[in-house]
Design an enzyme around this catalytic site. Structure first.
Site, PDB file in Angstrom:
ATOM      1  N   GLY A  14       0.825  -1.207   0.000  1.00  0.00           N
ATOM      2  CA  GLY A  14       0.000   0.000   0.000  1.00  0.00           C
ATOM      3  C   GLY A  14       0.861   1.260   0.000  1.00  0.00           C
ATOM      4  O   GLY A  14       2.088   1.201  -0.113  1.00  0.00           O
ATOM      5  N   GLN A  15       0.186   2.383   0.144  1.00  0.00           N
ATOM      6  CA  GLN A  15       0.885   3.677   0.087  1.00  0.00           C
ATOM      7  C   GLN A  15       2.007   3.804   1.137  1.00  0.00           C
ATOM      8  O   GLN A  15       3.147   4.122   0.816  1.00  0.00           O
ATOM      9  CB  GLN A  15      -0.146   4.806   0.282  1.00  0.00           C
ATOM     10  CG  GLN A  15       0.505   6.132   0.572  1.00  0.00           C
ATOM     11  CD  GLN A  15      -0.441   7.305   0.678  1.00  0.00           C
ATOM     12  OE1 GLN A  15      -0.095   8.382   0.243  1.00  0.00           O
ATOM     13  NE2 GLN A  15      -1.619   7.129   1.247  1.00  0.00           N
ATOM     14  N   LEU A  16       1.648   3.541   2.395  1.00  0.00           N
ATOM     15  CA  LEU A  16       2.634   3.742   3.466  1.00  0.00           C
ATOM     16  C   LEU A  16       3.760   2.717   3.383  1.00  0.00           C
ATOM     17  O   LEU A  16       4.942   3.062   3.527  1.00  0.00           O
ATOM     18  CB  LEU A  16       1.925   3.674   4.832  1.00  0.00           C
ATOM     19  CG  LEU A  16       2.785   3.992   6.046  1.00  0.00           C
ATOM     20  CD1 LEU A  16       3.367   5.401   5.970  1.00  0.00           C
ATOM     21  CD2 LEU A  16       1.976   3.843   7.338  1.00  0.00           C
ATOM     22  N   ILE A  43      -3.468 -10.735   7.474  1.00  0.00           N
ATOM     23  CA  ILE A  43      -3.551 -10.541   8.932  1.00  0.00           C
ATOM     24  C   ILE A  43      -4.878 -11.025   9.520  1.00  0.00           C
ATOM     25  O   ILE A  43      -4.996 -11.144  10.737  1.00  0.00           O
ATOM     26  CB  ILE A  43      -3.265  -9.077   9.355  1.00  0.00           C
ATOM     27  CG1 ILE A  43      -4.315  -8.100   8.795  1.00  0.00           C
ATOM     28  CG2 ILE A  43      -1.855  -8.647   8.972  1.00  0.00           C
ATOM     29  CD1 ILE A  43      -4.311  -6.736   9.495  1.00  0.00           C
ATOM     30  N   ASP A 108      -7.385  10.011  12.148  1.00  0.00           N
ATOM     31  CA  ASP A 108      -8.183  11.111  12.718  1.00  0.00           C
ATOM     32  C   ASP A 108      -9.687  10.807  12.617  1.00  0.00           C
ATOM     33  O   ASP A 108     -10.490  11.438  13.286  1.00  0.00           O
ATOM     34  CB  ASP A 108      -7.869  12.418  11.970  1.00  0.00           C
ATOM     35  CG  ASP A 108      -8.066  12.312  10.468  1.00  0.00           C
ATOM     36  OD1 ASP A 108      -7.887  11.204   9.922  1.00  0.00           O
ATOM     37  OD2 ASP A 108      -8.408  13.325   9.829  1.00  0.00           O
ATOM     38  N   TYR A 131     -15.691   3.058   8.589  1.00  0.00           N
ATOM     39  CA  TYR A 131     -14.223   2.972   8.556  1.00  0.00           C
ATOM     40  C   TYR A 131     -13.635   3.458   9.894  1.00  0.00           C
ATOM     41  O   TYR A 131     -12.818   2.766  10.511  1.00  0.00           O
ATOM     42  CB  TYR A 131     -13.684   3.806   7.384  1.00  0.00           C
ATOM     43  CG  TYR A 131     -12.210   4.093   7.448  1.00  0.00           C
ATOM     44  CD1 TYR A 131     -11.266   3.106   7.158  1.00  0.00           C
ATOM     45  CD2 TYR A 131     -11.737   5.364   7.797  1.00  0.00           C
ATOM     46  CE1 TYR A 131      -9.902   3.374   7.228  1.00  0.00           C
ATOM     47  CE2 TYR A 131     -10.391   5.641   7.865  1.00  0.00           C
ATOM     48  CZ  TYR A 131      -9.473   4.652   7.579  1.00  0.00           C
ATOM     49  OH  TYR A 131      -8.126   4.928   7.653  1.00  0.00           O
ATOM     50  N   TRP A 156      -5.080  12.573   6.533  1.00  0.00           N
ATOM     51  CA  TRP A 156      -4.937  13.056   5.161  1.00  0.00           C
ATOM     52  C   TRP A 156      -3.575  12.662   4.570  1.00  0.00           C
ATOM     53  O   TRP A 156      -2.808  13.501   4.071  1.00  0.00           O
ATOM     54  CB  TRP A 156      -5.102  14.582   5.109  1.00  0.00           C
ATOM     55  CG  TRP A 156      -6.400  15.111   5.603  1.00  0.00           C
ATOM     56  CD1 TRP A 156      -7.284  14.525   6.454  1.00  0.00           C
ATOM     57  CD2 TRP A 156      -6.960  16.392   5.282  1.00  0.00           C
ATOM     58  NE1 TRP A 156      -8.356  15.353   6.678  1.00  0.00           N
ATOM     59  CE2 TRP A 156      -8.182  16.504   5.976  1.00  0.00           C
ATOM     60  CE3 TRP A 156      -6.551  17.459   4.488  1.00  0.00           C
ATOM     61  CZ2 TRP A 156      -8.993  17.627   5.887  1.00  0.00           C
ATOM     62  CZ3 TRP A 156      -7.349  18.583   4.411  1.00  0.00           C
ATOM     63  CH2 TRP A 156      -8.556  18.662   5.096  1.00  0.00           C
TER      64      TRP A 156
HETATM   65  N1  LIG Z   1      -4.694   7.187   3.406  1.00  0.00           N
HETATM   66  C1  LIG Z   1      -5.065   8.078   4.324  1.00  0.00           C
HETATM   67  O1  LIG Z   1      -5.479   9.214   4.021  1.00  0.00           O
HETATM   68  C2  LIG Z   1      -4.933   7.727   5.780  1.00  0.00           C
HETATM   69  C3  LIG Z   1      -5.247   8.705   6.738  1.00  0.00           C
HETATM   70  C4  LIG Z   1      -5.119   8.368   8.085  1.00  0.00           C
HETATM   71  C5  LIG Z   1      -4.710   7.108   8.447  1.00  0.00           C
HETATM   72  N2  LIG Z   1      -4.442   6.175   7.491  1.00  0.00           N
HETATM   73  C6  LIG Z   1      -4.006   4.841   7.910  1.00  0.00           C
HETATM   74  O2  LIG Z   1      -2.689   4.661   7.451  1.00  0.00           O
HETATM   75  C7  LIG Z   1      -2.447   3.277   7.197  1.00  0.00           C
HETATM   76  C8  LIG Z   1      -1.810   3.083   5.832  1.00  0.00           C
HETATM   77  O3  LIG Z   1      -2.700   3.600   4.848  1.00  0.00           O
HETATM   78  P1  LIG Z   1      -2.364   3.537   3.298  1.00  0.00           P
HETATM   79  O4  LIG Z   1      -2.784   4.839   2.709  1.00  0.00           O
HETATM   80  O5  LIG Z   1      -0.978   3.026   3.082  1.00  0.00           O
HETATM   81  O6  LIG Z   1      -3.427   2.424   2.840  1.00  0.00           O
HETATM   82  P2  LIG Z   1      -3.448   1.516   1.513  1.00  0.00           P
HETATM   83  O7  LIG Z   1      -2.639   2.170   0.464  1.00  0.00           O
HETATM   84  O8  LIG Z   1      -4.867   1.242   1.249  1.00  0.00           O
HETATM   85  O9  LIG Z   1      -2.692   0.201   1.954  1.00  0.00           O
HETATM   86  C9  LIG Z   1      -3.300  -0.755   2.775  1.00  0.00           C
HETATM   87  C10 LIG Z   1      -2.639  -2.083   2.493  1.00  0.00           C
HETATM   88  O10 LIG Z   1      -3.217  -3.051   3.370  1.00  0.00           O
HETATM   89  C11 LIG Z   1      -3.256  -4.277   2.658  1.00  0.00           C
HETATM   90  N3  LIG Z   1      -4.224  -5.208   3.234  1.00  0.00           N
HETATM   91  C12 LIG Z   1      -5.585  -5.165   3.183  1.00  0.00           C
HETATM   92  N4  LIG Z   1      -6.104  -6.235   3.799  1.00  0.00           N
HETATM   93  C13 LIG Z   1      -5.064  -6.971   4.253  1.00  0.00           C
HETATM   94  C14 LIG Z   1      -4.956  -8.187   4.962  1.00  0.00           C
HETATM   95  N5  LIG Z   1      -6.047  -8.876   5.331  1.00  0.00           N
HETATM   96  N6  LIG Z   1      -3.719  -8.667   5.263  1.00  0.00           N
HETATM   97  C15 LIG Z   1      -2.609  -7.991   4.881  1.00  0.00           C
HETATM   98  N7  LIG Z   1      -2.649  -6.838   4.197  1.00  0.00           N
HETATM   99  C16 LIG Z   1      -3.858  -6.325   3.891  1.00  0.00           C
HETATM  100  C17 LIG Z   1      -3.655  -3.864   1.241  1.00  0.00           C
HETATM  101  O11 LIG Z   1      -3.266  -4.896   0.359  1.00  0.00           O
HETATM  102  P3  LIG Z   1      -4.215  -5.329  -0.867  1.00  0.00           P
HETATM  103  O12 LIG Z   1      -4.260  -4.121  -1.740  1.00  0.00           O
HETATM  104  O13 LIG Z   1      -3.505  -6.491  -1.454  1.00  0.00           O
HETATM  105  O14 LIG Z   1      -5.542  -5.654  -0.263  1.00  0.00           O
HETATM  106  C18 LIG Z   1      -2.845  -2.589   1.056  1.00  0.00           C
HETATM  107  O15 LIG Z   1      -1.601  -2.871   0.478  1.00  0.00           O
HETATM  108  C19 LIG Z   1      -3.794   2.575   7.380  1.00  0.00           C
HETATM  109  O16 LIG Z   1      -3.836   2.007   8.646  1.00  0.00           O
HETATM  110  C20 LIG Z   1      -4.801   3.709   7.301  1.00  0.00           C
HETATM  111  O17 LIG Z   1      -5.955   3.424   8.056  1.00  0.00           O
HETATM  112  C21 LIG Z   1      -4.535   6.468   6.170  1.00  0.00           C
END
Ligand SMILES: NC(=O)c1ccc[n+]([C@@H]2O[C@H](COP(=O)([O-])OP(=O)(O)OC[C@H]3O[C@@H](n4cnc5c(N)ncnc54)[C@H](OP(=O)(O)O)[C@@H]3O)[C@@H](O)[C@H]2O)c1
Length: 292
Positions: A14-16, A43, A108, A131, A156
């Site tokens: 994913g992004q992070l 997981i 947030d 969510y 964000w």
């Molecule tokens: N993006 C935002 O604006 C934002 C803001 C605040 C907090 N956050 C938090 O920051 C964190 C990282 O966010 P991100 O933007 O990197 O999200 P992301 O790009 O959606 O990445 C999430 C990753 O989790 C993986 N995933 C989903 N289900 C899974 C499972 N059962 N087992 C293992 N991996 C799994 C996905 O893989 P697949 O694609 O293969 O399913 C994806 O690679 C998250 O906890 C999010 O809640 C994000």
């Protein structure tokens, strides 16, 4: 000489997770990363998590795995809870048994947005979306199941990688002459690159004040302000119009105000956090460099 710390990164495609990968060279020699995506390690399966950890002796686990589709979650709460609550519970239990410190990223969106001064870690969570609810449930599972954890709430999140608002705006800005973005939701954009620096500092500084932390960039913006800065910094000419959230209805409600207070993390890491606009310039440069 300090021992090399073994760090497992879950949800690494994913992004992070991708941002951590892109920055890992900075800590070569002190941290040894193992990156897993949802195919290597799901997981939501306790058995798989137990088996994967086995005897590997991870010192830290950075959990980037999450269900992040805020609007889709409204009609798919089962999957959101399975990943964001049950999956996190599995990780918490196995980390606890394996003596691994968990760094978990939260949001947030656990707040209702009714405050008008920055949210403290001790403020009551009251999510207004499925969510947000599922992420709060995940936090509670960690608090219940382990002692050595960091829950880092951010907001964000954007970067040069994965799907995010910054990249969507760059794309729309090239495709459209006119764009409308909401101005009545206020928060702070956070560079994932800056967040990764902080996650790495928590590990390399061996912070042991476990618990919940807030981290975002400094400053305050509406989504309209953020979009406007993205276009200005990247020399994109678009007729950008501010609109109200009620004129752009989405399935999930968002907090109207989600600025977070960051005193706690600044103190523990002796940290100076960059303003969101400064970080936006840096992320824009990284994106340009990596797109060449
Ligand atoms: N993006 C935002 O604006 C934002 C803001 C605040 C907090 N956050 C938090 O920051 C964190 C990282 O966010 P991100 O933007 O990197 O999200 P992301 O790009 O959606 O990445 C999430 C990753 O989790 C993986 N995933 C989903 N289900 C899974 C499972 N059962 N087992 C293992 N991996 C799994 C996905 O893989 P697949 O694609 O293969 O399913 C994806 O690679 C998250 O906890 C999010 O809640 C994000």
């Amino acid at each position: 000489m300090q021992k090399i710390k073994k760090v497992l990164v879950t949800g690494a495609s994913g992004q992070l997770g991708t941002t951590i990968k892109s920055m890992r060279h900075r800590v070569e020699g002190s941290l040894q990363f193992e990156f897993t995506d949802s195919d290597d390690l799901d997981i939501t399966s306790l058995e798989s998590v137990k088996e994967f950890f086995g005897q590997k002796g991870f010192d830290y686990c950075i959990n980037c795995a999450a269900y992040t589709q805020v609007d889709k979650a409204e009609e798919d709460s089962e999957t959101a809870l399975k990943i964001n609550e049950e999956g996190v519970k599995n990780l918490a239990q196995v980390c606890h048994q394996s003596n691994t410190i968990l760094l978990h990223v939260s949001t947030d969106f656990v707040f209702d947005g009714r405050k008008n001064v920055p949210y403290l870690e001790t403020d009551r969570a009251n999510p207004v979306s499925v969510y947000g609810h599922s992420k709060f449930k995940g936090e509670q599972q960690i608090v219940r199941n382990m002692d050595r954890y960091f829950i880092i709430r951010t907001s964000w999140l954007y970067s040069a990688h994965g799907h995010n608002f910054f990249k969507s705006m760059l794309k729309y800005g090239k495709e459209r002459k006119e764009l409308s973005v909401v101005f009545d939701q206020v928060g702070t954009p956070t560079s994932a690159h800056d967040l990764v620096e902080v996650l790495i500092m928590m590990i390399t500084n061996e912070v042991d004040n476990y618990g919940i932390y807030h981290y975002s960039n400094e400053g305050v913006a509406s989504w309209y302000d953020f979009a406007s800065a993205i276009f200005e910094i990247n020399d994109i000419a678009v007729d950008l119009k501010p609109i109200r959230s009620k004129d752009y209805p989405l399935p999930a409600e968002r907090p109207a105000y989600s600025v977070m207070d960051k005193h706690k993390i600044k103190k523990v890491l002796d940290l100076t956090i960059p303003h969101w606009r400064k970080s936006l310039v840096e992320v824009s440069q990284i994106f340009k460099k990596e797109s060449k």
